[in-house]
Design a protein around this motif. Structure first.
Motif, PDB file in Angstrom:
ATOM      1  N   UNK A  96      -7.300   5.643   4.057  1.00  0.00           N
ATOM      2  CA  UNK A  96      -6.721   6.453   3.026  1.00  0.00           C
ATOM      3  C   UNK A  96      -7.473   5.801   1.724  1.00  0.00           C
ATOM      4  N   UNK A  97      -7.305   4.588   1.611  1.00  0.00           N
ATOM      5  CA  UNK A  97      -8.242   4.043   0.357  1.00  0.00           C
ATOM      6  C   UNK A  97      -9.493   4.506   0.265  1.00  0.00           C
ATOM      7  N   UNK A  98     -10.258   4.179   1.203  1.00  0.00           N
ATOM      8  CA  UNK A  98     -11.529   4.727   1.210  1.00  0.00           C
ATOM      9  C   UNK A  98     -11.851   6.046   0.825  1.00  0.00           C
ATOM     10  N   UNK A  99     -10.793   7.040   1.349  1.00  0.00           N
ATOM     11  CA  UNK A  99     -10.927   8.461   1.169  1.00  0.00           C
ATOM     12  C   UNK A  99     -10.781   8.646  -0.285  1.00  0.00           C
ATOM     13  N   UNK A 100      -9.916   7.941  -1.051  1.00  0.00           N
ATOM     14  CA  UNK A 100      -9.347   7.979  -2.425  1.00  0.00           C
ATOM     15  C   UNK A 100     -10.662   7.806  -3.170  1.00  0.00           C
ATOM     16  N   UNK A 101     -11.438   6.502  -2.815  1.00  0.00           N
ATOM     17  CA  UNK A 101     -12.624   6.238  -3.342  1.00  0.00           C
ATOM     18  C   UNK A 101     -13.662   7.256  -3.480  1.00  0.00           C
TER      19      UNK A 101
END
Length: 654
Positions: free
Chosen positions: A513-518
């Motif tokens: 989810x952090x990767x998708x936010x980035x």
């Protein structure tokens, strides 16, 4: 019929005489005719005419040519009572019982009629030629009447001879003539009804055949039902339903009764639970089922070893046929087992496709501390009956959900992804499917052969395995290392426009989810499935200002404990049940309810199914997971009983 038979002589005479020769009325009065032909009186004709009306049963013409059909019939009826020596057709009424002497007499009378008829015919023909030559029309009419009289005599004699030769009943001859004259349908003798209700043997036979058929169908139905019941009892007998020995587990048990206690156990790490995401969508041929709308038993018909510690259990309806419920790709099913007399529930995602209506499959990883997973792996065998509630869950995907799909799975979290992939490929969905599967090593890849087969068969399915340990035969599909945002961006074009589903252990899901936010992927395009694991930081929930001033219940009845009496513990009041229980810092409201016999329904016990939603009347609680709560739920001050904990006094609507 008696009155009709009395008139038979009349019908017979009319049939033979009137039908053959209808008397005509002279067009010229006798006086006028004699004035023109005073010498043309024929004694032979007069005698013949007189003979035809002499009472021998035949209507004839008078000598002056003025006779009519009704007059002749009248004379015939008058002559019927004369001595039998002159009878012809009245004597025929006794056929076929006449003596030979009477037959000879009647034959003689018939021959005499034929001879007289021939004479009249000859004279009439001669008179016709003379009158026609002189154009004497009255004479022509008289000649015509004489010819008719002769024809009548000949026909009557021939009819009598035929009746004698064929031995026919004259009554039938008369009746046939009468029906022809009246334009009636031919008379057919109908066999009088016989037997009960006037039915024939054909009716009895037909009813007997139909009755035998009905009895046979009823017998086959009950025989079939008996065999089905015997099969169900046999299958049920294979499961350990007998009284268990001390410490022995019972595989099948009915749902817990209201107020029955349940174990204070959390799901083991790695066991699949429920979903967070958009509301269920309906795909072609699918119908969403109401959550927990069905409860019953399913039969274990197959068990497959996927990896050394993962098994797939195929479940069918014990009665055969289709499953008694529908489900969407990604939904879960809840199993209830009895361990030492205590019911335990766990939820597992259905890994099979909804298109397979005859069975469903759950794929379970064996966890050392997993209560239900351990039981399934070690105690359950083919032929067992297990108790289930199905289906539930919002982590679903069908071809109507989005124009393409990105699935990111970790470990046994592949089960909802596998259900969706099987469903989409079986329905020949042509949109792109991007599938990332993270595992420890190659031997831990669940469904490996099937996934590679589907990738080869369907060009729109793109698969990558990301393994922590080195790969024996590196290819483009096998990548060593963990998933990164670079891998996602490189292999999924325009990822910000794709619908993304994530399921796996919480650390993996949080990292993705952090990767998708980035990568600037909108949050509403990311759906997650939660697994049990280390709880996140608790969130505090308080009642609305309107709820603060409301007294929970009648304190004299329902509040025997106080927070001061319990030290650092809290007290939960169940308003509807008028019961209270002590809350320790590590005890949820659901667990407290089970201790005092308050029934709060539940399924997953990890905060994702939403079945244990209840309203918080007063006080504050903390929840580690609140994925099953919508914004409306939060506005209405709803909480999850399986997650809610408190160290102060609270009141709930249960």
């Amino acid at each position: 019929m008696k009155s009709f038979h009395a008139l038979v002589p009349f019908f017979l005479s009319a049939a033979v005489l009137v039908a053959a020769a209808c008397p005509a009325v002279s067009q010229v009065p006798p006086g006028e005719h004699n004035s023109h032909h005073p010498q043309q009186s024929s004694p032979t004709a007069d005698s013949a005419a007189t003979d035809t009306s002499s009472g021998r049963g035949m209507p004839g013409g008078k000598a002056d040519g003025t006779n009519s059909g009704m007059g002749g019939m009248g004379e015939m009826m008058q002559d019927m009572g004369k001595p039998p020596g002159k009878e012809l057709y009245p004597s025929l009424m006794q056929l076929p019982d006449l003596s030979p002497e009477r037959r000879a007499k009647i034959s003689q009378l018939a021959n005499e009629r034929i001879d007289r008829g021939n004479t009249l015919l000859s004279l009439g023909l001669q008179k016709l030629r003379d009158a026609a030559g002189s154009q004497y029309f009255a004479g022509i009419q008289e000649a015509n009447e004489q010819i008719r009289a002769g024809q009548a005599l000949v026909q009557s004699g021939l009819a009598a001879q035929q009746a004698l030769a064929e031995n026919k009943n004259p009554r039938e001859i008369a009746l046939k003539w009468f029906r022809q004259e009246m334009n009636l349908t031919p008379y057919q003798e109908v066999e009088p009804p016989h037997g009960f209700f006037g039915l024939s043997w054909f009716h009895y036979l037909t009813m007997l055949v139909f009755a035998a058929f009905a009895v046979a169908m009823i017998w086959m139905y009950f025989h079939k039902m008996k065999r089905a019941n015997a099969l169900i009892e046999k299958l049920a007998g294979k499961s350990p339903e007998k009284i268990p020995a001390p410490g022995e587990a019972k595989p099948v048990a009915p749902p817990p009764a209201k107020g029955e206690p349940a174990p204070n156990a959390e799901p083991a790490k790695g066991e699949p639970v429920t979903a967070k995401g958009t509301p269920p969508l309906v795909g072609p041929g699918l119908a969403p089922s109401k959550p927990n709308s069905w409860t019953g038993t399913l039969l274990v018909t197959e068990i497959f070893d996927e990896t050394p510690n993962v098994k797939t259990f195929r479940l069918t309806d014990p009665a055969g046929g289709k499953l008694p419920f529908n489900f969407l790709p990604g939904q879960f099913i809840t199993i209830t087992i009895n361990l030492k007399g205590v019911p335990v529930k766990r939820s597992y995602t259905i890994a099979s496709s909804p298109t397979r209506r005859d069975y469903c499959e759950i794929t379970v990883k064996h966890e050392e501390k997993g209560t239900v997973s351990h039981y399934l792996h070690t105690e359950v065998h083919i032929g067992e009956l297990l108790q289930f509630t199905a289906p539930s869950g919002k982590f679903t995907f069908t071809e109507t959900h989005a124009e393409s799909a990105v699935f990111i799975a970790g470990g046994v979290g592949v089960t909802p992804m596998m259900s969706a992939i099987r469903y989409l490929t079986e329905r020949s969905w042509k949109s792109e499917i991007f599938f990332f599967f993270t595992c420890k090593n190659e031997s831990s890849i669940i469904f490996r052969e099937e996934i590679l087969y589907l990738q080869k068969r369907y060009p729109n399915l793109h698969v990558w395995f990301l393994l922590e340990e080195p790969v024996s035969n590196p290819t483009d599909s096998f990548i060593k290392g963990r998933i990164t945002k670079e891998i996602l961006a490189e292999r999924v074009p325009d990822i910000i426009t794709r619908m993304i589903h994530i399921c796996g252990p919480p650390p993996m899901m949080n990292a993705v989810k952090e990767m998708l936010d980035e990568l600037k992927v909108p949050k509403e395009m990311v759906m997650t499935e939660v697994f049990a694991g280390p709880p996140p930081k608790p969130k505090t929930v308080s009642p609305t200002p309107e709820e603060k001033g409301k007294p929970p219940v009648d304190e004299e009845v329902a509040k025997p404990f106080t927070s001061e009496e319990a030290g650092k513990t809290g007290v939960v009041t169940f308003a509807k049940s008028n019961k209270t229980a002590v809350l320790t810092p590590d005890k949820s409201i659901l667990e407290a309810s089970e201790e005092v016999g308050v029934n709060i329904d539940y399924s997953c016990r990890v905060g994702t199914c939403g079945i244990c939603k209840i309203k918080l009347n007063s006080g504050k609680v903390t929840m580690a997971v609140e994925d099953a709560l919508t914004e409306d739920d939060k506005t209405q001050n709803m909480i999850l009983a399986c997650q809610a904990k408190a160290t102060e006094d609270v009141s709930v609507d249960a």
